[in-house]
Design an enzyme around this catalytic site. Structure first.
Site, PDB file in Angstrom:
ATOM      1  N   ASP A   1      -9.516   0.381  -7.393  1.00 36.15           N
ATOM      2  CA  ASP A   1      -8.516  -0.133  -6.467  1.00 36.15           C
ATOM      3  C   ASP A   1      -8.733  -1.642  -6.344  1.00 36.15           C
ATOM      4  O   ASP A   1      -9.766  -2.160  -6.776  1.00 36.15           O
ATOM      5  CB  ASP A   1      -8.693   0.576  -5.119  1.00 36.15           C
ATOM      6  CG  ASP A   1      -7.760   0.042  -4.050  1.00 36.15           C
ATOM      7  OD1 ASP A   1      -6.576  -0.198  -4.361  1.00 36.15           O
ATOM      8  OD2 ASP A   1      -8.217  -0.143  -2.907  1.00 36.15           O
ATOM      9  N   LYS A   2      -7.772  -2.346  -5.765  1.00 34.28           N
ATOM     10  CA  LYS A   2      -7.948  -3.791  -5.578  1.00 34.28           C
ATOM     11  C   LYS A   2      -8.250  -4.140  -4.123  1.00 34.28           C
ATOM     12  O   LYS A   2      -9.339  -4.592  -3.792  1.00 34.28           O
ATOM     13  CB  LYS A   2      -6.710  -4.565  -6.038  1.00 34.28           C
ATOM     14  CG  LYS A   2      -6.897  -6.089  -5.934  1.00 34.28           C
ATOM     15  CD  LYS A   2      -5.626  -6.843  -6.167  1.00 34.28           C
ATOM     16  CE  LYS A   2      -4.711  -6.835  -4.967  1.00 34.28           C
ATOM     17  NZ  LYS A   2      -5.220  -7.604  -3.812  1.00 34.28           N
TER      18      LYS A   2
ATOM     19  N   LYS B   1       9.733 -10.306  11.642  1.00 40.65           N
ATOM     20  CA  LYS B   1       8.936 -10.692  10.471  1.00 40.65           C
ATOM     21  C   LYS B   1       8.885  -9.499   9.531  1.00 40.65           C
ATOM     22  O   LYS B   1       8.884  -8.339   9.968  1.00 40.65           O
ATOM     23  CB  LYS B   1       7.520 -11.107  10.882  1.00 40.65           C
ATOM     24  CG  LYS B   1       6.694  -9.988  11.480  1.00 40.65           C
ATOM     25  CD  LYS B   1       5.342 -10.476  11.975  1.00 40.65           C
ATOM     26  CE  LYS B   1       4.559  -9.289  12.553  1.00 40.65           C
ATOM     27  NZ  LYS B   1       3.339  -9.699  13.245  1.00 40.65           N
TER      28      LYS B   1
ATOM     29  N   THR C   1      -3.410  -0.911  -8.545  1.00 39.56           N
ATOM     30  CA  THR C   1      -3.128  -1.560  -7.262  1.00 39.56           C
ATOM     31  C   THR C   1      -1.668  -1.412  -6.887  1.00 39.56           C
ATOM     32  O   THR C   1      -0.807  -1.195  -7.749  1.00 39.56           O
ATOM     33  CB  THR C   1      -3.504  -3.059  -7.323  1.00 39.56           C
ATOM     34  OG1 THR C   1      -3.141  -3.689  -6.093  1.00 39.56           O
ATOM     35  CG2 THR C   1      -2.773  -3.756  -8.460  1.00 39.56           C
TER      36      THR C   1
ATOM     37  N   ARG D   1       1.862  -1.961  -8.492  1.00 40.27           N
ATOM     38  CA  ARG D   1       2.778  -1.153  -7.687  1.00 40.27           C
ATOM     39  C   ARG D   1       2.512   0.346  -7.874  1.00 40.27           C
ATOM     40  O   ARG D   1       3.435   1.148  -7.937  1.00 40.27           O
ATOM     41  CB  ARG D   1       4.235  -1.475  -8.050  1.00 40.27           C
ATOM     42  CG  ARG D   1       4.681  -2.882  -7.719  1.00 40.27           C
ATOM     43  CD  ARG D   1       4.708  -3.097  -6.232  1.00 40.27           C
ATOM     44  NE  ARG D   1       5.389  -4.318  -5.833  1.00 40.27           N
ATOM     45  CZ  ARG D   1       5.424  -4.787  -4.575  1.00 40.27           C
ATOM     46  NH1 ARG D   1       4.805  -4.121  -3.618  1.00 40.27           N
ATOM     47  NH2 ARG D   1       6.063  -5.889  -4.288  1.00 40.27           N
TER      48      ARG D   1
ATOM     49  N   ASP E   1      -6.983   6.261  -2.033  1.00 40.63           N
ATOM     50  CA  ASP E   1      -7.817   6.337  -3.236  1.00 40.63           C
ATOM     51  C   ASP E   1      -8.520   7.680  -3.377  1.00 40.63           C
ATOM     52  O   ASP E   1      -9.206   7.909  -4.373  1.00 40.63           O
ATOM     53  CB  ASP E   1      -8.881   5.220  -3.220  1.00 40.63           C
ATOM     54  CG  ASP E   1      -8.269   3.832  -3.151  1.00 40.63           C
ATOM     55  OD1 ASP E   1      -7.282   3.602  -3.868  1.00 40.63           O
ATOM     56  OD2 ASP E   1      -8.759   3.005  -2.367  1.00 40.63           O
TER      57      ASP E   1
END
Length: 1175
Positions: A425-426, A610, A725, A834, A864
């Site tokens: 994973d990142k 936002k 990721t 993605r 994960d």
């Protein structure tokens, strides 16, 4: 007894406007009463006749594997699932028959010792679990009694329907329905660390109809809950409460066992599920069973040994049958002294085939020592000790979070030394998941002087920074006190200088939005008066902190308002401003934005928003596009720099528009229909239009310390690294360069569906055409990419594959997965952007199943878990995303950089130790077992053992077991420092050099040669000359002791030659095992001849005084070791393995020189040369 004073604080039920608290009837509620939804609970009436008839479980829980009743049968069943143990059990049973060559006790003793030791270990572990259960079951809880007061009782006595009172910081004893709390609107805070590892608090909310219940009103409370049956789903609940009328229940009203009440004085709850029916106990299942490759191969070796056992038994029975038949010739007895005329079927010349068959059964028992009885228990012991060393490695201890490395299983230690591909994973794994506000774009102007790690890598890639210095953070920032979440520096807007900017009004509005548009809660320290924030995410906390540092300090939140310390851009003075909070339109993964509606002191209505650029730009008003192009450019630059961006916007609302919208919104909120959430989303979408752009934020998720160096070292070790990721492709690529996963000299191959043709089809909405065109596009791109990889390899250029999530979904199709995998495994690095959690798991499974090589997955979040469980080895990062990944992992570390030491040091050592240990185990048993075979052949396959029964019984258990355990725990071919310095050494495990069939059969052959040398040298030297002073040759008893002594010395000296790293423990075990043999001879030989039989005084009276005995032992042992010693010397000199090269350099004093020459040529040539030699 009063219920306590109720707290009047923020009414979160009014603050939140989406589905986080409101329960509504959904489609699932129609299932109530049907199969799977049949549970009925009578609240405050546990003795109800109908409920008693349902016979719900009590609240006693047990996590033990055994009980006092089933321990013996169940644990015995576990032991005899192993084929070797079944064989020894059969041999033990047959040993009571006349067929047995040994006494039954000598066969039973080692079997009972090994199985007893394993059962004792199981029993001790289970007793510890039982003690924990007793402690939990006897915790105290307050239960509403028949006399209408709360009385203290134990958890195990709770019943379904009981009303309980839980106080602050207490654990919930069962799954409860939240009735009310110390807050007026019935909210409470819950910590679920024990369930999912998340440390952030969850907010639970009681139904309005029960929120007012207190102790004095519980007497009248009678209700019926109808809900789902017990299940393991922690994230959903379907039920109804019948109290005056029917109310829908959701997960927001459920308090799950083992979670803790926090920041709430007390709650009242009704027990719904107890004991094993609770959700946490329903989830208490064993993780997926994983076995290492060595362990699976070991089973095959045992089958090989069984085959050898059957072969030698067949050979013996054949020749025994032939010679038995030939004993009777023309009515005369050839070997008359054996009295074949007066014998049983075991030795009957007239029934030779039957005698041969019985001899075959005897042989299966006689050669049982070919099978190492203590192998499994020794390996289990060694793996546990190896895990302890991993846990205690101070080099993998992270003092910042006080977290050491943890081997959550010991089954896969050696697998750590065989990893071929790492899937990582990142966010939170390669990066720290600790967000810092570093840059922003306001009114088309970029602010923030800092240079991120990714920007440095990007600049180096483009050739900047070699002759030109990159801008550094201003010196004024260095002198500031470090602030978590804030790493911003720009003199134009810091220290209140933004008031002098030409667009000061936009700057003010920008940071005002950041200070108001959130759901964070301020926490003011009573002593220091410093303000900290409890936020839903690190990003949100960073925004609030940034606003505070730039003059807009959020310091208070009430039920209907937010208070700020603001810097007025006209006067330059700090003032307090309050904003009336009307609605919060919360963030969700589908909406990708968050908005609040507030009223300021000027009585103006404001919508502050936002969100992601993909949804925000399309909601801008036609006249709000003044600096959209500049903002888009800045967002692209920020993404390339590896930063996470959000767009900030606002709009004014007029009163009529707001009232009209509010009416529709409230109507959607109060809807009880199944599409309530969709109605709320649609209503929110109506108001979030015609926004005015203010700018964009950029926060940095920094790389963890040491990540680039770790990845570089692993790549030199020959390990492939894939990153999976959810980030954008641009961000992922630049993070790849920053962490050295991608290099400038690599050929980048990008597979994406971001093309005009696909975009046009998506606008048309034809899903079938989109899928078809996407499949064709991905197929073409893969085909072209494969040819590019071949071309790059011809030019000695490495390739890197980057693929986006949409393309990946098609690449994983059964028709394309083979070609996709062939492309990916030929690339040095792979980045999947993605990616969804499911795609991560599917990619991991594809690599594991199709390549057949060891895969390791590493991650830190709940997304994960699937990937970690699919991989051969799952490594969890104990980061800030909770402990879900750690709880699903096989090994846990606090930082990605520790993976380098876990694999290159511990993985290499464990692989080498286990490989050597198992090979040696088979060697020593073949060396010993075949001396029995040669002796039987020498005695016409009579079935007579060469040794005393108890010599045989003690061989594996006492005389040779401890040195091999010491080898498996302590041996090191090279030190930890050299393992890290020469990472190519890791390839010995990745290519399985040390446990190949060639090496295994080589050790077996060595054992066979040793047995031949020992037997034939001993017999030929001892049987042809006088042994005693009266001129008699050696007797059977002396021959057995002499031959056995030679075996003990040989196998223990063999392990001494194989050990690379001696400690006093190895010396003690090796020489101690030999000493124990002689001590055993003395002690056992002193027993009565009825017990010691052939061992009676044989050593003291016959062997020890004889010079020939000691001289023969010495010469035979030297001769038996000479073949291995010669082979090892030849191999080290002319065909060295990589560790031999390093050891020689170390012994020659050349170790300080660097073998890791540059990647462009020398290192690769060295690698190729060594690999061609099979290391």
């Amino acid at each position: 007894m009063g219920g306590g004073r109720r707290r009047q604080r923020i009414r979160f039920s009014k603050l939140y406007n989406f589905s986080c608290f409101k329960s509504s009837f959904r489609e699932e509620h129609s299932q109530i009463g049907k199969r799977g939804y049949s549970r009925i609970v009578y609240c405050n009436d546990p003795d109800n006749t109908e409920q008693v008839q349902l016979k719900y479980r009590g609240n006693y829980v047990s996590t033990t594997k055994y009980t006092a009743i089933n321990f013996l049968p169940k644990s015995l069943f576990e032991q005899f699932r192993r084929v070797a143990n079944v064989y020894f059990l059969i041999v033990a049973c047959v040993s009571f028959s006349p067929l047995a060559p040994y006494t039954a006790s000598s066969i039973l003793a080692p079997l009972l010792a090994v199985i007893g030791a394993t059962m004792a270990k199981e029993g001790i572990e289970d007793w510890r679990r039982r003690k924990q259960n007793i402690e939990v079951n006897n915790r105290k809880v307050l239960v509403y009694s028949k006399n209408h007061t709360f009385q203290e009782t134990t958890w195990k006595k709770l019943r379904v329907g009981d009303l309980v009172k839980i106080r602050k910081n207490e654990y919930f004893p069962a799954d409860l329905l939240l009735l009310s709390s110390s807050y007026e609107d019935g909210i409470c805070y819950v910590e679920t660390t024990n369930l999912d590892g998340e440390t952030n608090l969850k907010v639970k909310h009681a139904l309005e109809v029960t929120a007012s219940l207190q102790e004095d009103s519980l007497q009248q409370f009678k209700a019926v809950i109808k809900c789902e049956d017990p299940n393991e789903d922690l994230y959903s609940f379907v039920g109804t409460l019948h109290y005056e009328r029917q109310y829908p229940l959701s997960l927001q009203q459920i308090l799950v066992r083992d979670s803790k009440l926090r920041n709430t004085d007390y709650i009242y709850g009704a027990v719904i599920f107890t004991g094993q029916d609770t959700k946490v106990m329903q989830n208490s299942v064993d993780p997926p069973s994983k076995r290492s490759r060595i362990e699976r191969k070991m089973d095959k070796i045992v089958y090989v040994l069984f085959s050898i056992l059957i072969l030698v038994s067949s050979i013996g029975s054949f020749f025994f049958g032939v010679w038995t038949r030939n004993d009777l010739e023309d009515g005369k007895m050839k070997r008359w002294y054996l009295r074949p005329d007066d014998t049983t079927a075991l030795f009957d010349p007239n029934r030779a085939p039957l005698a041969a068959f019985f001899h075959f059964l005897t042989g299966l028992m006689l050669y049982q020592y070919l099978i190492p009885i203590s192998l499994y228990v020794s390996i289990e012991m060694v793996k546990v000790l190896q895990s302890i060393f991993i846990n205690q490695d101070q080099q993998m201890y992270y003092d910042v979070t006080d977290k050491p490395a943890r081997a959550r299983t010991s089954n896969l230690n050696e697998e750590l030394g065989q990893v071929d591909t790492i899937l990582s994973d990142k966010t939170g794994t390669l990066t720290s998941n600790s967000m810092e506000f570093v840059k922003c774009s306001i009114a088309g102007t970029a602010y923030g002087r800092g240079v991120t790690e990714v920007e440095r890598a990007l600049a180096q890639r483009k050739g900047i920074g070699k002759g030109t210095e990159l801008p550094e953070v201003d010196g004024t920032m260095v002198s500031r006190k470090p602030i978590k979440g804030f790493n911003f520096n720009d003199e134009r807007i810091m220290d209140a200088q933004w008031v002098n900017e030409p667009h000061a009004s936009e700057v003010q509005k920008f940071f005002r939005v950041l200070a108001i548009c959130h759901t964070a809660i301020p926490d003011i320290d009573k002593e220091t008066r410093e303000i900290s924030y409890e936020a839903e995410s690190p990003d949100e906390a960073a925004f609030v902190i940034a606003a505070r540092e730039l003059g807009f300090e959020f310091f208070g939140r009430t039920q209907t308002g937010i208070s700020l310390h603001e810097l007025d851009h006209e006067t330059g003075q700090k003032i307090d401003r309050s904003y009336q909070l009307l609605h919060v339109l919360e963030f969700s993964s589908a909406r990708k934005r968050m908005s609040v509606i507030v009223k300021n002191l000027e009585n103006q209505l404001l919508l502050l928003s936002k969100g992601a650029d993909s949804v925000m730009f399309e909601r801008l008003s036609s006249d709000g596009h003044g600096f959209v192009a500049a903002t888009r450019d800045h967002i692209k630059q920020y993404s390339e720099a590896g930063l996470r961006t959000l767009v900030v916007a606002y709009r004014y609302l007029d009163q009529e528009e707001f009232k009209e919208w509010e009416g529709e919104f409230i109507e959607a909120q109060t809807s009880m229909s199944a599409d309530r959430d969709a109605l709320i989303d649609a209503a929110a979408d109506m108001i979030e239009r015609d926004l005015i752009l203010l700018g964009a934020t950029a926060v940095e998720d920094k790389l963890q310390k040491g990540v680039p160096e770790c990845i570089d070292k692993l790549e030199k070790a020959g390990v492939k690294i894939w990153v999976l990721t959810g980030d954008k492709m641009e961000t992922a690529i630049n993070i790849g360069f920053a962490c050295r996963l991608l290099r400038q000299d690599m050929k980048q191959i990008i597979i994406t569906l971001d093309s005009p043709q696909i975009d046009d089809l998506e606008k048309q909405g034809d899903k079938e055409a989109i899928a078809k065109a996407s499949t064709v596009s991905v197929m073409e791109q893969i085909r072209e990419a494969r040819s590019q990889v071949v071309t790059a390899k011809q030019r000695s250029v490495s390739s890197a594959l980057i693929i986006d999530g949409r393309s990946l979904s098609f690449a994983l199709d059964k028709n394309l997965e083979k070609s996709f995998l062939e492309l990916a495994v030929n690339c040095a690095s792979v980045i999947c952007c993605r990616s969804t959690p499911k795609q991560k798991a599917l990619v991991t499974r594809l690599v594991k199943m199709k390549t057949g090589k060891t895969t390791l997955a590493i991650g830190d979040g709940a997304n994960d878990v699937g990937m970690l469980q699919e991989a051969d080895i799952g490594v969890g990062i104990s980061g800030v995303e909770g402990m879900q990944a750690v709880m699903a992992s096989d090994y846990a570390i606090a930082q990605f950089r520790f993976l380098e030491r876990l694999l290159l040091v511990h993985g290499h050592w464990c692989y080498r130790r286990l490989s050597m240990m198992i090979c040696y185990f088979f060697y020593k048993n073949i060396a010993f077992g075949f001396t029995v075979f040669w002796y039987e052949a020498y005695t016409s396959f009579s079935g007579k053992p060469a040794y005393n029964d108890w010599y045989l019984a003690c061989y594996n258990v006492f005389f040779t077991s401890l040195p091999v355990i010491a080898l498996g725990v302590f041996d090191q071919d090279v030190s930890a420092r050299l393992c890290l310095k020469y990472p190519l050494l890791y390839q010995e495990g990745a290519r399985n050099i040390l446990f190949s069939w060639t090496r295994i059969f080589g050790w077996m052959f060595n054992g066979l040669i040793s047995s031949m040398i020992i037997f034939f040298l001993v017999t030929n030297s001892a049987l042809t000359q006088a042994f005693q002073s009266d001129g008699q040759v050696v007797e059977f008893e002396v021959l057995g002791v002499l031959m056995y002594s030679c075996v003990i010395w040989t196998v223990n000296f063999q392990i001494a030659l194989s050990i690379n790293y001696f400690t006093w423990i190895q010396h003690f075990f090796i020489w101690g095992s030999i000493a124990i043999w002689y001590a055993f001879l003395v002690i056992y030989g002193s027993f009565s001849p009825l017990l010691s039989t052939t061992a009676f005084q044989v050593f003291v009276e016959a062997c020890a005084p004889s010079l020939f005995f000691w001289l023969a032992t010495f010469l035979v042992v030297v001769a038996a070791l000479l073949p291995y010693f010669s082979f090892k010397a030849f191999q080290t000199q002319f065909h060295p393995k990589y560790h031999d090269v390093i050891q020689r350099r170390r012994s020659d004093g050349l170790e300080s020189e660097d073998l890791s020459v540059d990647a462009k040529g020398g290192r690769q040539r060295l690698k190729d040369r060594l690999l061609e030699r099979d290391l």
